[in-house]
Design an enzyme around this catalytic site. Structure first.
Site, PDB file in Angstrom:
ATOM      1  N   SER A   1      -9.650   2.109   2.890  1.00 49.91           N
ATOM      2  CA  SER A   1      -8.745   2.816   2.004  1.00 49.91           C
ATOM      3  C   SER A   1      -7.751   1.905   1.278  1.00 49.91           C
ATOM      4  O   SER A   1      -7.096   2.329   0.346  1.00 49.91           O
ATOM      5  CB  SER A   1      -7.979   3.875   2.809  1.00 49.91           C
ATOM      6  OG  SER A   1      -7.163   3.237   3.793  1.00 49.91           O
TER       7      SER A   1
ATOM      8  N   LYS B   1       0.848  -1.200   0.000  1.00 49.91           N
ATOM      9  CA  LYS B   1       0.000   0.000   0.000  1.00 49.91           C
ATOM     10  C   LYS B   1       0.879   1.245   0.000  1.00 49.91           C
ATOM     11  O   LYS B   1       1.913   1.281   0.676  1.00 49.91           O
ATOM     12  CB  LYS B   1      -0.907  -0.028   1.244  1.00 49.91           C
ATOM     13  CG  LYS B   1      -1.963   1.086   1.267  1.00 49.91           C
ATOM     14  CD  LYS B   1      -2.882   0.905   2.460  1.00 49.91           C
ATOM     15  CE  LYS B   1      -3.903   2.008   2.573  1.00 49.91           C
ATOM     16  NZ  LYS B   1      -4.792   1.837   3.735  1.00 49.91           N
TER      17      LYS B   1
ATOM     18  N   SER C   1      -9.975  -0.312   7.153  1.00 47.85           N
ATOM     19  CA  SER C   1      -9.423  -0.145   5.803  1.00 47.85           C
ATOM     20  C   SER C   1      -8.796  -1.381   5.182  1.00 47.85           C
ATOM     21  O   SER C   1      -8.418  -1.365   4.016  1.00 47.85           O
ATOM     22  CB  SER C   1      -8.400   0.986   5.786  1.00 47.85           C
ATOM     23  OG  SER C   1      -9.040   2.201   6.036  1.00 47.85           O
TER      24      SER C   1
END
Length: 493
Positions: free
Chosen positions: A154, A79, A178
């Site tokens: 996210s 990420k 997330s």
């Protein structure tokens, strides 16, 4: 069966046995990225040259017997809020459009030491603020099951990349759900470990008391293996915990006999999609048939979780994001008059609307006259939520419920109503406020063919309970991948 259909652990075994090389696995993942990125936009940065070079080095170390772990030679996606030395790290924000860190996040370092190969950095909601991966400055990520829908957020880029076979596993971060919510929307498995289990060193902070790094993969075995690899005590992180027992793979047994599982009635009220409810209760039935003791109970304070979370997270964000000011690194406005004007213009132009909204909310609740009324009250509520979970775990080993009230919404639907988007986090937020471990496992699809995720919550440092329950449930079904991923693989062959 193509290389891409393998789980991370299965691929690791084949590489170790000499049936596949790390270079072949990396090339296969890069070919899938090339085929699907124009459609899905899972990555912000793909490091093709670096990945292939690293794959050759790793392959040699495997052949020489230096690297022997289960993830040696397995390609991974990271990420884009975890620092990677020399590799662009943007947090999907314009304000960090040119930021190349001089160090690597501890969790990523642990993966590299285990022989994993970094393919690139995945798209996300800007600074991890959002639930749909639509607030990214580099365009929205699409759900591989249906490209008209969001992948969640996210960590939407990480979860969509795993679902679309653009990597074998990924790292995400979880501040209020997330990892778990996008895993649910994309039909993959994701774990948010107990706060402090994985070092936050090198993770660009959103809400420091809530953020935690965790794995996203195709199944529970992969997630347990990855978590075992990235969990470590780190003196560079003041919240890191020295754990005696990180042997998570020992919990991979198909046995839940006598396990007490609680289902909170509060999670099944108004706002929960009937198809999601049905799939979750069917999953509970499977565990009951395998010998678990399943019962409903009342978990109080659920309705206070969202306001408490957004006050605390926004307050911490307003403080954490003050370092992005156009002075040392990142974006700086071209024309300005004086220092204060440069701060103002750089931040106004560099941050997106959702980030600005949360910074303003955080600055407001920390301001004189409102600190006691909002921030301190939220902290007291957080303590009460933790207490409610403590009481529940006196009776139950695992709490079972949905990961999200609905399946993935259509692109554009959530951003038009931010409040509605915030309410979508109702089932995941409490876990972060209480610092607990949580996991999402796929448990069905709705009438549109969109995945539904089952959330399992454990007591602090009791990841093994949720891994055991998740693995036992998973043994009753087979992993499915989206048509889009299968098509791209066939065309590449």
């Amino acid at each position: 069966m193509s290389i891409l259909d393998l789980t991370a652990v299965a691929l690791g075994k084949k590489i170790k046995a000499g049936e596949i090389t790390a270079v072949e696995a990396t090339r296969a993942a890069l070919a899938q990225i090339k085929a699907l990125e124009p459609i899905l936009n899972c990555y912000v940065t793909v490091d093709e040259e670096g990945a292939l070079k690293r794959a050759e080095e790793v392959q040699k170390q495997i052949e020489d017997g230096i690297l022997t772990g289960p993830l040696a030679g397995v390609p991974v996606a990271i990420k884009d809020n975890m620092c990677t030395e020399g590799l662009l790290t943007t947090c999907s924000s314009k304000i960090l459009y040119n930021f190349k860190p001089t160090y690597t996040a501890e969790a990523v370092k642990n993966l590299e030491a285990a022989g994993a190969i970094i393919l690139g950095k995945t798209n996300m909601d800007e600074f991890a603020m959002g639930s749909t991966t639509e607030t990214s400055a580099y365009g929205e990520t699409k759900n591989p099951w249906n490209t008209e829908h969001v992948p969640g957020g996210s960590s939407g880029g990480s979860c969509a990349a795993v679902a679309a076979n653009e990597c074998f596993f990924a790292l995400g971060s979880d501040t209020g759900g997330s990892i778990r919510q996008p895993s649910s929307f994309c039909g993959v498995t994701g774990i948010k470990p107990t706060y402090g289990t994985v070092s936050r060193y090198g993770l660009i902070a959103y809400g420091s008391s809530l953020d935690q790094i965790g794995p996203v993969a195709k199944d529970v075995t992969d997630c347990a293996t990855i978590l075992e690899t990235i969990a470590s005590y780190d003196k560079k992180d003041s919240t890191s915990i020295q754990r005696e027992d990180c042997d998570f793979t020992s919990a991979l047994v198909d046995d839940v006999k006598g396990m007490h599982i609680g289902i909170p009635r509060d999670y099944f009220g108004e706002g929960l999609d009937p198809e999601v409810k049905d799939a979750i209760l069917k999953a509970a039935k499977v565990l009951e048939e395998k010998g678990a003791i399943v019962e409903e109970f009342d978990l109080s304070l659920v309705e206070y979780a969202i306001p408490a979370y957004y006050v605390i997270a926004s307050a911490e964000a307003s403080s954490n994001l003050s370092r992005f000011d156009g002075v040392k690194y990142g974006y700086r406005t071209k024309e300005y008059e004086g220092l204060h004007n440069m701060y103002k213009k750089s931040r106004s132009e560099g941050f997106g609307p959702e980030v600005k909204r949360r910074i303003m909310l955080g600055s407001f609740v920390l301001s004189s006259g409102y600190y006691d009324a909002y921030y301190l009250k939220a902290l007291r509520t957080k303590a009460l939520i933790k207490k409610a979970f403590d009481q529940a775990f006196e009776k139950y080993d695992v709490i079972l419920g949905p990961a999200a009230p609905t399946t993935a919404p259509k692109l554009g639907e959530s951003l038009s109503d931010p409040l509605q988007m915030y309410l979508g986090d109702i089932y995941t937020i409490s876990v972060n406020l209480a610092g607990l471990p949580g996991m999402t496992v796929p448990c069905g699809k709705d009438f549109k063919g969109l995945p539904i995720g089952l959330q399992l919550i454990g007591d602090c440092f009791k990841e093994k309970n949720i891994i055991r329950a998740g693995y036992a449930y998973e043994c009753s079904r087979t992993y499915e991948e989206p048509e889009l991923a299968k098509r791209a693989e066939k065309e590449a062959q």
